[in-house]
Motif scaffolding. Sequence first.
Motif, short mmCIF file in Angstrom:
data_model
loop_
_atom_site.label_atom_id
_atom_site.label_comp_id
_atom_site.label_asym_id
_atom_site.label_seq_id
_atom_site.Cartn_x
_atom_site.Cartn_y
_atom_site.Cartn_z
N ASN A 74 0.84 -1.21 0.00
CA ASN A 74 0.00 0.00 0.00
C ASN A 74 0.86 1.25 0.00
N ALA A 75 1.82 1.26 -0.95
CA ALA A 75 2.75 2.38 -1.08
C ALA A 75 3.49 2.61 0.23
N GLY A 76 3.78 1.52 0.91
CA GLY A 76 4.57 1.61 2.13
C GLY A 76 3.79 1.95 3.37
N ALA A 77 2.46 2.12 3.22
CA ALA A 77 1.67 2.54 4.36
C ALA A 77 1.46 1.42 5.37
N THR A 78 1.60 0.20 4.93
CA THR A 78 1.43 -0.95 5.80
C THR A 78 2.68 -1.81 5.74
N VAL A 79 3.10 -2.28 6.88
CA VAL A 79 4.26 -3.17 6.94
C VAL A 79 3.78 -4.51 7.45
N TYR A 80 4.12 -5.56 6.72
CA TYR A 80 3.69 -6.90 7.08
C TYR A 80 4.85 -7.73 7.59
N LEU A 81 4.51 -8.67 8.43
CA LEU A 81 5.48 -9.68 8.85
C LEU A 81 4.83 -11.03 8.60
N GLN A 82 5.32 -11.71 7.59
CA GLN A 82 4.83 -13.05 7.27
C GLN A 82 5.67 -14.05 8.04
N MET A 83 5.01 -14.89 8.80
CA MET A 83 5.72 -15.89 9.60
C MET A 83 5.23 -17.28 9.22
N ASN A 84 6.13 -18.13 8.87
CA ASN A 84 5.81 -19.49 8.44
C ASN A 84 6.46 -20.51 9.37
N SER A 85 5.98 -21.73 9.27
CA SER A 85 6.53 -22.84 10.07
C SER A 85 6.65 -22.44 11.54
N LEU A 86 5.58 -21.91 12.05
CA LEU A 86 5.60 -21.41 13.42
C LEU A 86 5.87 -22.52 14.42
N LYS A 87 6.58 -22.13 15.48
CA LYS A 87 6.93 -23.06 16.55
C LYS A 87 6.38 -22.54 17.87
N PRO A 88 6.20 -23.42 18.83
CA PRO A 88 5.71 -22.96 20.14
C PRO A 88 6.58 -21.85 20.73
N GLU A 89 7.87 -21.89 20.47
CA GLU A 89 8.74 -20.85 21.01
C GLU A 89 8.56 -19.50 20.33
N ASP A 90 7.75 -19.44 19.28
CA ASP A 90 7.42 -18.16 18.67
C ASP A 90 6.29 -17.45 19.41
N THR A 91 5.72 -18.12 20.37
CA THR A 91 4.65 -17.51 21.16
C THR A 91 5.17 -16.28 21.88
N ALA A 92 4.51 -15.15 21.64
CA ALA A 92 4.96 -13.89 22.23
C ALA A 92 3.99 -12.79 21.83
N MET A 93 4.18 -11.64 22.45
CA MET A 93 3.50 -10.42 21.98
C MET A 93 4.41 -9.81 20.92
N TYR A 94 3.85 -9.51 19.78
CA TYR A 94 4.61 -8.93 18.68
C TYR A 94 4.28 -7.46 18.54
N TYR A 95 5.32 -6.64 18.46
CA TYR A 95 5.17 -5.20 18.36
C TYR A 95 5.80 -4.68 17.08
N CYS A 96 5.16 -3.70 16.48
CA CYS A 96 5.87 -2.97 15.43
C CYS A 96 6.30 -1.62 16.00
N ALA A 97 7.37 -1.12 15.45
CA ALA A 97 7.95 0.12 15.93
C ALA A 97 8.56 0.88 14.75
N ALA A 98 8.60 2.18 14.87
CA ALA A 98 9.16 3.01 13.81
C ALA A 98 10.22 3.94 14.37
N LYS A 99 11.29 4.11 13.58
CA LYS A 99 12.31 5.07 13.96
C LYS A 99 11.94 6.43 13.41
N ASP A 100 12.67 7.45 13.85
CA ASP A 100 12.48 8.81 13.34
C ASP A 100 13.03 8.97 11.94
#
Length: 128
Positions: A74-100
Amino acid sequence: QVRLVESGGDSVQAGGSLRLSCAASGLTLDNHCVGWFRQVAGKEREGVAATATGAGPRYYATFLRDRVTISRKNAGATVYLQMNSLKPEDTAMYYCAAKDVGSCGGSRWLNSNDYTFWGQGTQVAVSA
């Protein structure tokens, strides 16, 4: 006021896939380095992936490199994180963050203190 909003977290079985989304208001996300981090209660927040602006470099945590892909749409307006072959150790709260800035700073993309704007997180739970 800048606001980052993550979505896409869910409960899945091991081996499954998820696509997390990060959208922003009050900020042109395409002009900023955007990173994804994750955190388990009681543990340090760790970097998952980051993308510089436009066609700039993308960075991945070594231990996740083959299973995640970060992308802008979307012209950079959305950032995606595609995650495959998920494992139990991937369980977490996921945050996105932006620098200045648009550059992620090479290896400094892992430094969560360098990010100015943060979302509230989206929960990912992976069962065995």
